[in-house]
Design a protein around this motif. Structure first.
Motif, PDB file in Angstrom:
ATOM      1  N   ASN A 273       0.813  -1.363   0.284  1.00  0.00           N
ATOM      2  CA  ASN A 273       0.028  -0.030  -0.019  1.00  0.00           C
ATOM      3  C   ASN A 273       0.846   1.318   0.036  1.00  0.00           C
ATOM      4  O   ASN A 273       0.473   2.220  -0.638  1.00  0.00           O
ATOM      5  CB  ASN A 273      -1.067   0.157   1.054  1.00  0.00           C
ATOM      6  N   PHE A 274       1.774   1.306   0.750  1.00  0.00           N
ATOM      7  CA  PHE A 274       2.816   2.594   0.812  1.00  0.00           C
ATOM      8  C   PHE A 274       3.318   2.685  -0.398  1.00  0.00           C
ATOM      9  O   PHE A 274       3.430   3.624  -1.050  1.00  0.00           O
ATOM     10  CB  PHE A 274       3.785   2.028   1.805  1.00  0.00           C
ATOM     11  N   ILE A 275       4.020   1.711  -1.388  1.00  0.00           N
ATOM     12  CA  ILE A 275       4.563   1.866  -2.675  1.00  0.00           C
ATOM     13  C   ILE A 275       3.618   2.402  -3.535  1.00  0.00           C
ATOM     14  O   ILE A 275       3.705   3.148  -4.392  1.00  0.00           O
ATOM     15  CB  ILE A 275       5.274   0.337  -3.208  1.00  0.00           C
ATOM     16  N   ASN A 276       2.044   1.851  -3.563  1.00  0.00           N
ATOM     17  CA  ASN A 276       1.300   2.060  -4.199  1.00  0.00           C
ATOM     18  C   ASN A 276       0.923   3.677  -4.234  1.00  0.00           C
ATOM     19  O   ASN A 276       0.382   4.402  -5.051  1.00  0.00           O
ATOM     20  CB  ASN A 276      -0.032   1.175  -4.300  1.00  0.00           C
ATOM     21  N   ASP A 277       0.624   3.984  -3.025  1.00  0.00           N
ATOM     22  CA  ASP A 277       0.047   5.491  -2.548  1.00  0.00           C
ATOM     23  C   ASP A 277       1.022   6.275  -3.005  1.00  0.00           C
ATOM     24  O   ASP A 277       0.518   7.529  -3.390  1.00  0.00           O
ATOM     25  CB  ASP A 277      -0.138   5.286  -0.917  1.00  0.00           C
ATOM     26  N   ARG A 278       2.340   6.098  -2.953  1.00  0.00           N
ATOM     27  CA  ARG A 278       3.147   6.963  -3.336  1.00  0.00           C
ATOM     28  C   ARG A 278       3.668   7.149  -4.834  1.00  0.00           C
ATOM     29  O   ARG A 278       4.236   7.820  -5.398  1.00  0.00           O
ATOM     30  CB  ARG A 278       4.586   6.740  -2.693  1.00  0.00           C
ATOM     31  N   GLY A 279       2.886   6.149  -5.572  1.00  0.00           N
ATOM     32  CA  GLY A 279       3.015   5.828  -6.984  1.00  0.00           C
ATOM     33  C   GLY A 279       4.792   5.490  -7.427  1.00  0.00           C
ATOM     34  O   GLY A 279       5.050   6.342  -8.372  1.00  0.00           O
ATOM     35  N   PHE A 280       5.142   4.721  -6.740  1.00  0.00           N
ATOM     36  CA  PHE A 280       6.702   4.525  -6.917  1.00  0.00           C
ATOM     37  C   PHE A 280       6.808   3.737  -8.310  1.00  0.00           C
ATOM     38  O   PHE A 280       7.926   3.551  -8.775  1.00  0.00           O
ATOM     39  CB  PHE A 280       7.317   3.667  -5.884  1.00  0.00           C
ATOM     40  N   VAL A 281       5.823   2.780  -8.542  1.00  0.00           N
ATOM     41  CA  VAL A 281       5.526   2.058  -9.713  1.00  0.00           C
ATOM     42  C   VAL A 281       4.537   2.504 -10.585  1.00  0.00           C
ATOM     43  O   VAL A 281       3.711   2.924 -10.025  1.00  0.00           O
ATOM     44  CB  VAL A 281       5.928   0.508  -9.599  1.00  0.00           C
ATOM     45  N   GLN A 282       4.726   2.213 -11.983  1.00  0.00           N
ATOM     46  CA  GLN A 282       3.411   2.289 -12.735  1.00  0.00           C
ATOM     47  C   GLN A 282       2.724   0.969 -12.465  1.00  0.00           C
ATOM     48  O   GLN A 282       3.310  -0.204 -12.544  1.00  0.00           O
ATOM     49  CB  GLN A 282       3.920   2.457 -14.160  1.00  0.00           C
ATOM     50  N   GLY A 283       1.317   0.937 -12.461  1.00  0.00           N
ATOM     51  CA  GLY A 283       0.596  -0.117 -12.459  1.00  0.00           C
ATOM     52  C   GLY A 283       0.636  -0.384 -10.820  1.00  0.00           C
ATOM     53  O   GLY A 283       0.687   0.514  -9.900  1.00  0.00           O
TER      54      GLY A 283
END
Length: 153
Positions: free
Chosen positions: A81-91
């Motif tokens: 969730n942390f990675i996704n919330d910060r938009g570190f990766v596409q998708g």
């Protein structure tokens, strides 16, 4: 009054879903610090967390009041969730299902710490697959290839 005293040291290893090389150096340490916070907030000790672009090693001083499976679930879910919330990766970022867990004696803390600290140098010589198989064999863990991580050749 009787108390419970323990020193349980566990190294947990888990991989990015599909073993994709998504954990970029530019933000990887931020994720590791976040994982450290999860472990501490659950009442355990984070000794060291490190990894490379496709997998992570967490070395934990585990307290016996929580099952390891619950702690790993929380680390993986919350860090995704942390990675996704910060938009570190596409998708959408996800960890692969499953993990490896290996226990150590207090006398091995320094050796394991140094091993995890030097992941980048270590993986210049050995693939994750070779590393993981070595852990399973060293700890005499029976396994079936079809239930291990998805391997990138």
């Amino acid at each position: 009054m009787a108390g419970t005293y323990s020193k349980i040291y566990i190294q947990v290893i888990f991989a990015v879903k599909g073993r994709q090389n998504l954990l970029q150096k530019s933000w990887r340490n931020e994720v590791f610090k976040y994982m450290t916070g999860i472990i501490k907030n659950k009442g355990h000790k984070s000794i060291i967390i490190n990894g490379v672009s496709d997998h992570v090693h967490c070395f934990i001083g585990l307290k016996p009041f929580m099952a390891l499976s619950g702690l790993v679930r929380d680390i993986k879910n919350n860090s995704s969730n942390f990675i996704n919330d910060r938009g570190f990766v596409q998708g959408k970022f996800e960890w692969q299902a499953g993990y490896g867990a290996f226990s150590y004696a207090h006398s091995q803390l320094d050796t394991v710490y140094k091993y995890i600290l030097n992941q980048e140098a270590h993986h210049k010589k050995k693939t994750f697959r070779e590393e993981y198989y070595n852990f399973l064999k060293k700890f005499e863990i029976e396994f079936k290839d079809e239930y291990l991580f998805e391997w990138i050749e």
